[in-house]
Structure formats: C-alpha cells, structure tokens
Design a protein around this motif. Structure first.
Motif, PDB file in Angstrom:
ATOM      1  N   LYS A 178      31.804  43.554  39.779  1.00 30.51           N
ATOM      2  CA  LYS A 178      33.151  43.090  39.423  1.00 30.51           C
ATOM      3  C   LYS A 178      33.969  44.187  38.750  1.00 30.51           C
ATOM      4  O   LYS A 178      35.113  44.426  39.132  1.00 30.51           O
ATOM      5  CB  LYS A 178      33.069  41.889  38.467  1.00 30.51           C
ATOM      6  N   SER A 179      33.356  44.829  37.754  1.00 29.04           N
ATOM      7  CA  SER A 179      34.118  45.855  37.033  1.00 29.04           C
ATOM      8  C   SER A 179      34.442  47.025  37.942  1.00 29.04           C
ATOM      9  O   SER A 179      35.518  47.621  37.839  1.00 29.04           O
ATOM     10  CB  SER A 179      33.327  46.350  35.830  1.00 29.04           C
ATOM     11  N   THR A 180      33.507  47.354  38.824  1.00 27.40           N
ATOM     12  CA  THR A 180      33.752  48.434  39.779  1.00 27.40           C
ATOM     13  C   THR A 180      34.962  48.090  40.640  1.00 27.40           C
ATOM     14  O   THR A 180      35.869  48.919  40.818  1.00 27.40           O
ATOM     15  CB  THR A 180      32.512  48.629  40.661  1.00 27.40           C
ATOM     16  N   LEU A 217      42.512  41.750  34.342  1.00 28.69           N
ATOM     17  CA  LEU A 217      41.830  41.424  33.081  1.00 28.69           C
ATOM     18  C   LEU A 217      40.335  41.443  33.336  1.00 28.69           C
ATOM     19  O   LEU A 217      39.808  40.549  33.999  1.00 28.69           O
ATOM     20  CB  LEU A 217      42.271  40.040  32.606  1.00 28.69           C
ATOM     21  N   ASP A 218      39.662  42.487  32.851  1.00 33.03           N
ATOM     22  CA  ASP A 218      38.218  42.592  33.094  1.00 33.03           C
ATOM     23  C   ASP A 218      37.473  42.026  31.894  1.00 33.03           C
ATOM     24  O   ASP A 218      37.351  42.676  30.872  1.00 33.03           O
ATOM     25  CB  ASP A 218      37.837  44.051  33.339  1.00 33.03           C
ATOM     26  N   GLU A 219      36.972  40.820  32.028  1.00 30.20           N
ATOM     27  CA  GLU A 219      36.227  40.154  30.958  1.00 30.20           C
ATOM     28  C   GLU A 219      37.022  40.173  29.657  1.00 30.20           C
ATOM     29  O   GLU A 219      36.465  40.401  28.582  1.00 30.20           O
ATOM     30  CB  GLU A 219      34.878  40.857  30.713  1.00 30.20           C
ATOM     31  N   ALA A 220      38.333  39.924  29.773  1.00 35.05           N
ATOM     32  CA  ALA A 220      39.206  40.108  28.614  1.00 35.05           C
ATOM     33  C   ALA A 220      38.888  39.151  27.480  1.00 35.05           C
ATOM     34  O   ALA A 220      39.238  39.415  26.335  1.00 35.05           O
ATOM     35  CB  ALA A 220      40.659  39.954  29.036  1.00 35.05           C
TER      36      ALA A 220
HETATM   37 MG   LIG Z   1      31.750  44.398  34.071  1.00 35.99          MG
END
Ligand SMILES: [Mg+2]
Ligand SMILES: Nc1ncnc2c1ncn2[C@@H]1O[C@H](COP(=O)(O)OP(=O)(O)OP(=O)(O)O)[C@@H](O)[C@H]1O
Lengths: 247, 297
Positions: free
Chosen positions: A48-50, A166-169
């Motif tokens: 996901k973050s990638t 929003l990455d795991e905000a």
């Molecule tokens: Mg991540």
C-alpha cells in the motif's frame, strides 16, 4: 483525474550485486475521479505505501503510467501544490527544527503571495483544523499525536490541492482522536472539494470516510467495491477481511 | 543568539567556549599580544625561571615561552581548524550527494570512500609526508585527504536517515526542488550531527599535529608549535620539568575545552534537547558519538 494503468514495481533485495528481486506491485490499474474518496485496504506488507509513493510521484514505477489530469505524476511542475500528502508517523512528519508556522509556510512558498497574506492564511488554516494561533510558535515535539496530525492536515490543504494521499494518516492515533480526525477530514473535503486516496488497514475507518474501496493483497488488486455494496463482495479474501471486523 | 544563550546556561560549556574563544583570538592577534619576538634568542637567559619580563620563563635558547605559546596557536589550533573545515566540507558534499540521491551515485562514491578508509589514518599521513616532504602544510594536506572520507561516511548515514523522513517525502510531493530540500531541510537538520563529529575530530587533530611536530615531521624550527615545544623540552625533562608543563597543560586545556564544547553544541542546536529534562539523554548520545569518533580519527 487520477488514472493508474498497468503499474508494476520491483525492489531489489540485498546489496549492489544482489539478484533477488521482490515483485511488490503487480499490474495495478484503477482511477479516481474529481472529489471522490477512494480507500486502499490491505494487510501489512501488501504494498500500500509503495503504491502511495508512486501516486505521489516521488518514486518511479517499473512499468505502467500514472496520470494526474493528463500529465505524468513524475513531472514535478505538473504536481506542484496540486497533490499533497499526509503520512502515518506524526513524529517524523515535520522538520523537528521548524515551528508550526514554518511547517505550514513551506507549501505556501510555492504560491507567490505576500507576507501578510501568508500570515493570515496560516491563522486561517490552523483555525480550520481546530487549532488556535497559540500553536504557531510550537515545535513538533511539543505537540500531541492528534495535534501533529492536524498540523499535517493544515499543511496538506494549504495549497488547496485537488488530491491528498493519506497513508495510514490516523493509524497511530488512539480511538477517540481517530474519529475526530476522520470528521475533520470529512469537513475539509467538503470545504475544498478535494479527492482523497485513503490508505489504511482499518476497513472500518475506510467505510466511514470513503465512497469506494480497493482491496489489495500481495501487490495485486483483489477487488474494488462501492461502500454501499461492501456487504456483497465476491472474493474470498475480501469476505474474510469483512468477517474479521463483524465479529 | 538563542544558541549562545543555551550554551551559556551550562557553566562548564560557558567556560569552554570562553577558553576556545580566547585561544582563537590570541592566535589571530599573536603579533600584537605576544610580549616578545618568539624567535629572538637570549643566550644569557637559557632555562631562566619566570620573571616579570618573561612570565613563563625561557627555553633552551632563552626564547620567551609565553610568546612561543601564543604564536604556537596558529599552527596548533588555527591551521588545524582550517584543515578540519576543508575536510568537513569535502566530506559533507560527498556525503550529502551519496545519502540523498542513493542508488548508483551512492555506490560509486562509497567505494571511493571505502578505498580511502582502508588505509590507517596515521600510515596515510606518514606516507604522504614521505612523498611530499616534511612540513606543516604537507601534514595539513595529509589530514584533509585522510579525514574527508570518514566525514563523508558519517554524514551520508545521517543524511540517509533524514532523507527517509516524511517531511522530505512531503516536500518532494508538493514539488520542491532537490536543491531547496537540501538547503532548507537536510543541511540544517544534519548540522548538529556534523558539528559534533567535527568538533570531536578537532580535539584529536590538535593532538595529532602536536604529535607529528613532536616527532619532527611538522613545522620546522625556529617556528613555534606546541608539540615541538614539548619535543624541545624533552631533553631536560628531568632537570627542568616546568618547561614541558606550559605547552603540555595548554594542549590539555584547549583540547578538553573543545571536547566539552562539542558536548554542549548538540544540546544547543537541537530544539528537542533545549528542555533540560532531555539533557541527560543528549549527553549520553553525544558521548557515544564521540567515542566512535575517537576510534576512527
Ligand atoms: Mg505502509
Ligand atoms: N524502499 C524499499 N526497498 C526495498 N523494499 C521495499 C521498499 N519499500 C517497501 N519494500 C518492500 O515492499 C513490500 C511492501 O511494502 P509497503 O511498505 O508498501 O507495505 P504496506 O502495505 O504499506 O505495509 P504496512 O501496512 O505495514 O505499512 C514490503 O515487503 C517491503 O519489504
């Protein structure tokens, strides 16, 4: 507005001469319209973050294209202030040597506006995220997690972007603060008419905020569903994810 | 200004800053401050004890010890500082590029650094003196050449950590250019780290240059240098021990002051450490970095 086509990403494992290659993202295609909020859900390590970094144009996909309003996101000028981001780790989301006002000033620098206008805008932004002007002089380490995430949000909306990733905000915040920030995200979205890409492993939070969700597993899209139809997902993996939160 | 206030809050650091500042000023204005010509020989005053005219006495050629100490600041402290600055700058440029851009650039630059680091520092310095000849300039050149790689490696690690943080990712996202990211984020944030390793290396370089001069490889007679003054006093070590005392104590004092100052510097540069409760933590972290510095430098 954002269209992703056949994106692949590999990471080399190990050192300079290593042969081992990890296939992190496999043939990802989707799109996100104006004002839409798309959730990306998957477990840890699913990529996901990638994917988030690729969408932000700070890393290059090995194959495939990511277009933002028709331009390649890798083009810095095309992104300038129109895409923004909020990350998970509130302890490293701001330069530790900057005061809150300097943090928010950074994106405003891209808009060529006068000194007084910048000062007014900082107050206005802080107010919009539920903080008052006394926070201007604080350093990041003097803020609580929720406050830090609010400042990150103020910074993110400062240039009135069309899209925020929003990455795991909200993942590192605790329960009640999560709801507050989610509500803040909802109201900001109405105010600025932005799109969100909301990356999370928390399907409930995604359901609360998003119009549709993309379920990703081992770097592949497992399923894409509208929130209203979340109950009747097809794939076994998505069903399993849903069952976990029902119980 | 704020930083100065922070340093002065700590009494030991304040005293250290005072000593370092006085030393640098005395070195810069040596010709005006020194009571006598440091190279003027008074054979009739050989090994004379302290007097009103010569407060620290005279050496084996009857030269004024105080004046020689003051003139010795230039090679012992000021020129070492210049060499340090040059090698930190070289190391910083390489370290910033390698740590920020990563990938192939990093791999190539780090192999060069590895090659430089594979020579032991003293051996490299001695080899360069062997090739270039004896003299202060050559030792300083050898210092720059043998130390920049060490700085490059440490600064690269620090930059890599910073470059991975979310605020750098954010800046890249909104389209801030590489140069302004470096100037606005990476350089200021890594500066305390650089200041600490540089100042701890400074102490050991002052000792080293005195060491080389003691061996007769550095500055040549009749010019004054602290290490050489020690060397000249060596022959009368047992009959006139006070002649070793003056340069010896000066070296200890200045090097200790530099080391204490380097401790205080990090606390003063980092807003997180300004509150006193975090101070203890900072102390231990810095000492760890210093120990590491001593090992390599
Ligand atoms: Mg991540
Ligand atoms: N810069 C990198 N270099 C090498 N491998 C990487 C890099 N970034 C991520 N990976 C690998 O890619 C895979 C996916 O990582 P990613 O961070 O995208 O997962 P994630 O879905 O965000 O997980 P989480 O929910 O824990 O944040 C992991 O196996 C990770 O080891």
């Amino acid at each position: 507005m954002l269209s992703v086509e056949g994106v692949e990403k590999f990471y080399k494992k190990g050192g300079l001469f290593a042969r081992d290659i990890q296939h992190v993202l496999k043939n990802i295609s989707f799109s996100c319209g104006d004002g839409e909020c798309l959730g990306i859900i998957g477990e840890s390590g699913s990529g996901k973050s990638t994917l988030g970094r690729l969408l932000l144009g700070i890393e290059q996909p090995a194959r495939g294209t990511i277009r933002f309003d028709g331009a390649n996101v890798m083009d810095r000028g095309a992104r300038s202030g129109r895409i923004s981001a909020v990350f998970q780790d509130y302890t490293s989301s701001m330069n530790p040597f900057f005061r809150v006002e300097e943090v928010i000033k950074e994106p405003l620098r891209l808009r060529k506006i006068g000194h007084q206008a910048v000062q007014d805008k900082i107050d206005q932004l802080l107010h919009q995220v539920g903080l008052n002007s006394t926070y201007r002089k604080k350093y990041p380490h003097e803020l609580s997690g929720g406050e830090a995430q609010r400042v990150s949000l103020a910074r993110a909306v400062a240039t009135e972007p069309k899209l925020i990733v929003l990455d795991e905000a909200i993942s590192s915040l605790d329960g009640s603060v999560q709801i507050q920030v989610l509500d803040l995200l909802r109201s900001l979205r109405q105010l600025y008419n932005m799109s969100y890409i909301f990356i999370t492993h928390d399907i409930q939070a995604a359901a609360y905020l998003c119009d549709s969700v993309l379920i990703i597993r081992d770097g592949q899209i497992e399923e894409m569903a509208k929130i209203e139809q979340l109950k009747n997902v097809q794939s076994a993996y998505a069903k399993k994810l849903l069952r976990m939160i029902m119980t | 200004m704020n930083m100065l206030k922070q340093i002065l809050k700590d009494r030991l650091a304040g005293v250290s800053l005072f000593i370092v500042a006085i030393t640098i000023a005395a070195g810069a204005f040596a010709p005006w401050l020194a009571p006598h010509d440091p190279n003027h020989i008074h054979m009739e005053l050989r090994y004379a004890g302290p007097s009103w005219d010569f407060p620290l006495g005279n050496d084996h050629l009857g030269r004024d010890v105080l004046s020689r100490l003051i003139f010795g600041i230039r090679p012992s402290v000021l020129y070492v500082f210049a060499a340090l600055l040059a090698s930190v700058c070289m190391g910083a440029i390489v370290g910033f590029i390698a740590g920020y851009f990563r990938g192939r650039t990093d791999a190539v630059l780090m192999r060069v650094v590895d090659a430089m680091l594979s020579f032991p520092g003293y051996v490299l310095t001695l080899a360069l003196i062997g090739m270039l000849g004896v003299g202060l300039e050559n030792i300083l050149i050898a210092f720059v050449l043998s130390k920049w790689a060490w700085f490059a490696r440490i600064i690269r690690t620090s930059v890599m950590q910073i470059a991975e943080t979310d605020y750098i990712k954010y800046s890249k996202t909104i389209g801030v250019g590489h140069l302004s990211i470096m100037a606005r984020h990476i350089v200021p944030v890594s500066l305390p780290d650089i200041a600490v390793i540089a100042s701890s290396a400074f102490g050991s370089m002052v000792l080293q240059i005195s060491g080389f001069s003691f061996l007769g490889l550095g500055i040549q007679a009749p010019h004054a240098e602290w290490g050489m003054m020690l060397n000249e006093a060596r022959t009368v070590m047992f009959s006139k021990p006070e002649l070793m005392l003056a340069p010896g104590l000066t070296i200890i004092l200045v090097v200790s002051a530099i080391n204490f100052l380097s401790d205080a510097l990090q606390g003063a540069l980092d807003p997180k450490l300004m509150s006193s409760k975090a101070k203890f933590q900072a102390r231990t972290a810095v000492s760890a970095a210093r120990l590491q510095g001593k090992e390599v430098a």
